[in-house]
Design an enzyme around this catalytic site. Sequence first.
Site, short mmCIF file in Angstrom:
data_model
loop_
_atom_site.label_atom_id
_atom_site.label_comp_id
_atom_site.label_asym_id
_atom_site.label_seq_id
_atom_site.Cartn_x
_atom_site.Cartn_y
_atom_site.Cartn_z
CB THR A 1 -0.81 0.08 1.35
OG1 THR A 1 -1.39 -1.29 1.39
CG2 THR A 1 -2.00 0.97 1.35
NE ARG B 1 -8.09 -8.60 -0.11
CZ ARG B 1 -7.17 -7.38 0.02
NH1 ARG B 1 -7.12 -6.71 -0.89
NH2 ARG B 1 -6.63 -7.40 1.29
CB VAL B 2 -13.81 -4.48 -0.03
CG1 VAL B 2 -13.58 -3.13 0.76
CG2 VAL B 2 -14.86 -4.68 -0.67
CB SER B 3 -8.23 -2.80 -0.26
OG SER B 3 -7.29 -2.09 0.35
CG ASP B 4 -6.37 -2.03 4.73
OD1 ASP B 4 -5.90 -2.77 3.64
OD2 ASP B 4 -5.73 -1.20 5.10
CB THR C 1 0.98 -0.76 4.43
OG1 THR C 1 1.43 -1.56 3.25
CG2 THR C 1 2.35 -0.95 5.54
N GLY C 2 -0.25 -3.50 4.73
CA GLY C 2 -0.13 -4.91 5.12
C GLY C 2 -1.39 -5.34 4.71
N GLY D 1 -4.90 -6.32 4.21
CA GLY D 1 -6.45 -5.75 4.55
C GLY D 1 -7.22 -6.56 5.48
N1 GLY Z 1 -3.53 -3.18 2.48
C1 GLY Z 1 -4.04 -3.11 1.29
C2 GLY Z 1 -4.67 -4.39 1.12
O1 GLY Z 1 -4.85 -5.39 1.76
O2 GLY Z 1 -5.59 -4.57 0.06
#
Ligand code: GLY
Length: 280
Positions: free
Chosen positions: A154, A182-185, A203-204, A206
Amino acid sequence: MTTRIIIHGGIKEFENVQATEAEYVRALGDIVRNSHQILKQDGARAAVLAAVVALEDRELFNAGTGSRIQADGEIRMSASLMDGYHNIFSGVINIQYVKNPILVAARLSQEKHSVLAGDLATRYARSHGFQSHNPFTEHRLREHMSGYQGLSATVGAVALDDVGQLFAATSTGGTGGETPGRVSDSATVAGNYACDQVAISCTGIGENIVSLSVAPRVATRRLEGLGLQQAVRKTIEEGVRYGYHFGLIALDQNGDCCIDQTQGKTLFAEASEQGVRTFT
Ligand code: GLY
């Protein structure tokens, strides 16, 4: 009052590129230096947007141009902006073929309905003047063809300006190889949050970040009186207990900053009146 900006380019161990640490240091250092000038002239909103646009534009990072490719061969990007002063969150989820998802997220901060997803987010962007842009790169196509199923990287920025406004901005191309839809954080408050006291960009993975509600957890702890380092460390330790993988950058109203992760090395750079510092 102090001005400070921190940016990140993901967690080194989650990247699969052949890039050297020196390339990350150079890219992040250049971007944070320019963004700090913008912070001093135009404030925190302009600075986090400039930083994330620059990160999205560099193929080195997994956001905007150079985003990872999903299981069906498409790129879908997510980004959000949090205005901690006015308490406004805006974002785009799984937008396609735009150059800078973060600018669409910023445009949405003017709207009553400030988070849009999928084809309708893309349609909104087109109707507000965002031209079609191809985010695919040779590197990501090769990565996809090799069957890569990624962890997640990210980019993000948090900034405090001289009138005390805090902003956070985050953008991602996702994990690579993920299930379409898929929905990212990164376009949720779990991964990108700011209030009048603290701003956080994560970051990391989600799913880990959402499950722990990482950014609001740090913010609540800070608001309830913990120091920033403690608020972050406690949250990271909870993540470690679950075996989660994430990192974050955080900045508070005093200008204190913290960069931490459950494992690995967060690729970051920060700039203030004291100068520029990078992750090395
Ligand atoms: N942190 C971004 C994702 O998992 O998409």
